[in-house]
Design a protein around this motif. Structure first.
Motif, PDB file in Angstrom:
ATOM      1  N   LEU A  84      44.156  51.394  60.301  1.00  0.00           N
ATOM      2  CA  LEU A  84      44.211  52.145  59.041  1.00  0.00           C
ATOM      3  C   LEU A  84      44.861  51.316  57.936  1.00  0.00           C
ATOM      4  O   LEU A  84      44.406  51.322  56.784  1.00  0.00           O
ATOM      5  CB  LEU A  84      44.976  53.456  59.239  1.00  0.00           C
ATOM      6  CG  LEU A  84      44.484  54.401  60.347  1.00  0.00           C
ATOM      7  CD1 LEU A  84      45.254  55.713  60.299  1.00  0.00           C
ATOM      8  CD2 LEU A  84      42.999  54.654  60.242  1.00  0.00           C
ATOM      9  N   ARG A  95      45.488  56.743  55.419  1.00  0.00           N
ATOM     10  CA  ARG A  95      46.180  57.495  56.477  1.00  0.00           C
ATOM     11  C   ARG A  95      46.189  58.993  56.175  1.00  0.00           C
ATOM     12  O   ARG A  95      46.291  59.814  57.098  1.00  0.00           O
ATOM     13  CB  ARG A  95      47.616  56.983  56.624  1.00  0.00           C
ATOM     14  CG  ARG A  95      48.318  57.475  57.864  1.00  0.00           C
ATOM     15  CD  ARG A  95      49.604  56.719  58.110  1.00  0.00           C
ATOM     16  NE  ARG A  95      49.372  55.328  58.457  1.00  0.00           N
ATOM     17  CZ  ARG A  95      49.023  54.913  59.685  1.00  0.00           C
ATOM     18  NH1 ARG A  95      48.857  55.797  60.653  1.00  0.00           N
ATOM     19  NH2 ARG A  95      48.865  53.641  59.934  1.00  0.00           N
ATOM     20  N   SER A 124      40.788  62.960  60.018  1.00  0.00           N
ATOM     21  CA  SER A 124      40.096  62.205  61.065  1.00  0.00           C
ATOM     22  C   SER A 124      38.632  62.615  61.125  1.00  0.00           C
ATOM     23  O   SER A 124      38.264  63.745  60.793  1.00  0.00           O
ATOM     24  CB  SER A 124      40.744  62.457  62.424  1.00  0.00           C
ATOM     25  OG  SER A 124      40.110  61.686  63.420  1.00  0.00           O
ATOM     26  N   LYS A 160      40.793  58.887  63.889  1.00  0.00           N
ATOM     27  CA  LYS A 160      42.177  58.697  64.330  1.00  0.00           C
ATOM     28  C   LYS A 160      42.305  58.956  65.828  1.00  0.00           C
ATOM     29  O   LYS A 160      41.607  59.802  66.388  1.00  0.00           O
ATOM     30  CB  LYS A 160      43.103  59.640  63.551  1.00  0.00           C
ATOM     31  CG  LYS A 160      43.181  59.335  62.058  1.00  0.00           C
ATOM     32  CD  LYS A 160      44.135  60.294  61.342  1.00  0.00           C
ATOM     33  CE  LYS A 160      44.181  60.004  59.845  1.00  0.00           C
ATOM     34  NZ  LYS A 160      45.073  60.936  59.121  1.00  0.00           N
ATOM     35  N   ASP A 207      43.299  54.178  66.855  1.00  0.00           N
ATOM     36  CA  ASP A 207      42.801  54.373  65.497  1.00  0.00           C
ATOM     37  C   ASP A 207      41.621  53.432  65.267  1.00  0.00           C
ATOM     38  O   ASP A 207      41.690  52.236  65.581  1.00  0.00           O
ATOM     39  CB  ASP A 207      43.900  54.072  64.477  1.00  0.00           C
ATOM     40  CG  ASP A 207      44.965  55.151  64.414  1.00  0.00           C
ATOM     41  OD1 ASP A 207      44.647  56.308  64.759  1.00  0.00           O
ATOM     42  OD2 ASP A 207      46.115  54.838  64.032  1.00  0.00           O
TER      43      ASP A 207
END
Length: 470
Positions: free
Chosen positions: A32, A50, A54, A80, A89
């Motif tokens: 990320l 971030r 997801s 994620k 990730d």
């Protein structure tokens, strides 16, 4: 901490070339962070990746962080952990599929802290992080390389855990019986009753039956995975190249009325009834007139010795010739239980003058396929016979659990030998403490199939066969 947990890897995950879309994949603890360094939204603003949800998709650009220069217009896919392929990730940049743009995106990602992934490393991480077992990891490459519907279905079943569940069941039974044998020896003061030899033998019989049922599927699994060679043989101008083209549904081989048009072997893969056949067209058997024809016939003879399936063609419109009889002699020389012969009588549209009774007698057969390639007669019948011949005598499991590689088969055979030693030991009334050695060997052998007990060297060897990016 595991050795790979600090490492973030990246690779181009689609075939190199020109295409509509190419994908650069990043996986690891800094995925990320690295993606945030190189990704900008549609207004070229830096974004807090971030904070994205997801499994969400975002439009924008990949830029060179040092110069701010645009590299490509992309779609960013964010996944994620742990709900990802690697359980890490993961970020994928869907780029335009040009070679240069993909390489520049990958270069930007690596410059920001990722390293180039090794072959199969994404799938290796899925295995090391417990998302899949080793048999499922091997199914990934089988799925990628699947050539027919049957091989695709078999690979999907293994990827779904069919083999894993079967092996887990066998290992659980082994662990249970081993524990019952070892408990009285390990805890003599606990007054634990010793398991009876009859119960041990019943369990060993169950385990042997399960292991043997898997071993028996190997030949079928190898045909699904690798296909089968089908060699077309016959005298010159009998219609071999016409048959080759008919099975391929295209004009791959040159066809003329002149004998000897095909000088070299031609090979092509074709899907017939869900099975991959490598069809091999050969030079016609005749007295060679020059050095080229001598080489062609020599190659044909070599293929004839090695082939498992032979399509022997004869011209039904004329009596058997000396060349036909030479073909028959060569076929009979290499006949064995593993070699199958399908006899084709071609050109039935021109009348039938062949001595069928003599043909059947010379080849020791009971039937043939009557065809007219010109009139497209007999093609469906031949394809049905090909599919039957490829799988005849093989174990085709109803539950879809198939062994298709030598590594798995070797471990099953090791487990079988160890279990047979236990069974023999019980008959000879050998004490349980000696039998536990073979039980442990069987347990470890089955564990090597799923990866529950396996060396790092073998793991590395398996994943080295994958492409980079998978």
């Amino acid at each position: 901490m595991k050795f790979w947990e600090n490492d973030t890897i990246a690779a181009i995950s689609t075939p190199i070339g020109e295409s509509g879309i190419g994908i650069v994949r990043i996986s690891g603890p800094k995925a990320l962070e690295i993606a945030q360094e190189v990704f900008r939204d549609k207004k070229l603003n830096k974004t807090k990746i971030r904070n994205f949800l997801s499994h969400s998709v975002h439009y924008g650009f990949v830029i060179n962080p040092e110069s701010g220069e645009k590299i490509d217009e992309v779609i960013l896919v964010l996944m994620k952990k742990p709900q990802t392929y690697t359980r890490e990730d993961t970020v994928e940049f869907n780029c335009h599929g040009g070679i240069l743009s993909l390489r520049k995106v990958l270069e930007a990602v690596i410059n920001c802290g990722a390293r180039m992934a090794e072959p199969g490393e994404f799938t290796k991480r899925a295995f090391l992080n417990g998302r899949i077992d080793l048999s499922q990891a091997e199914a990934v490459i089988d799925l990628i390389q699947a050539k027919t519907e049957r091989s695709l279905s078999s690979s999907l079943a293994q990827l779904g855990g069919n083999l894993k569940r079967k092996i887990t069941d066998l290992r659980s039974r082994l662990i249970e019986i081993s524990a019952e044998i070892e408990a009285p020896m390990d805890f003599p003061d606990q007054d634990i009753k010793e398991i009876s030899p009859k119960k041990v033998e019943e369990n060993i019989s169950y385990l042997l039956k399960g292991v043997n049922s898997l071993i028996e599927t190997l030949d079928y699994g190898k045909i699904l995975k690798e296909g089968i060679n089908a060699l077309i043989v016959g005298k010159a101008n009998v219609g071999k190249s016409s048959l080759f083209n008919t099975l391929l549904r295209e004009n791959r081989a040159i066809v003329t009325h002149l004998p000897g048009t095909t000088r070299d072997t031609i090979e092509e893969l074709v899907n017939i009834k869900g099975i991959a056949f490598k069809i091999i067209d050969t030079a016609g058997l005749k007295d060679p007139e020059n050095v080229i024809e001598k080489i062609s016939i020599k190659k044909m003879m070599k293929h004839l010795k090695e082939a498992r399936l032979i399509l022997a063609m004869f011209d039904a419109s004329v009596p058997l010739s000396s060349e036909d009889k030479e073909v028959i002699r060569e076929i009979n020389k290499g006949k064995n239980e593993n070699k199958k012969v399908i006899v084709i009588e071609n050109k039935i549209d021109l009348g039938e003058k062949i001595n069928r009774e003599k043909l059947f007698s010379l080849l020791d057969i009971k039937d043939s396929t009557k065809m007219s390639l010109k009139e497209k007669i007999g093609i469906e019948e031949l394809e049905e016979k090909l599919a039957r011949a490829a799988t005849e005598g093989l174990v085709i499991p109803e539950n879809g659990v198939v062994i298709n590689n030598v590594r798995q088969a070797n471990q099953l055979n090791r487990a079988k030998q160890a279990l047979e030693q236990v069974s023999l030991g019980l008959k000879k009334k050998i004490t349980y403490d000696f039998l536990t050695v073979d039980l442990k060997d069987a347990l470890d052998s089955l564990g090597e199939i799923t990866g529950d007990s396996i060396s790092e060297e073998i793991i590395n060897d398996i994943f080295s066969r994958f492409c980079i990016g998978k």
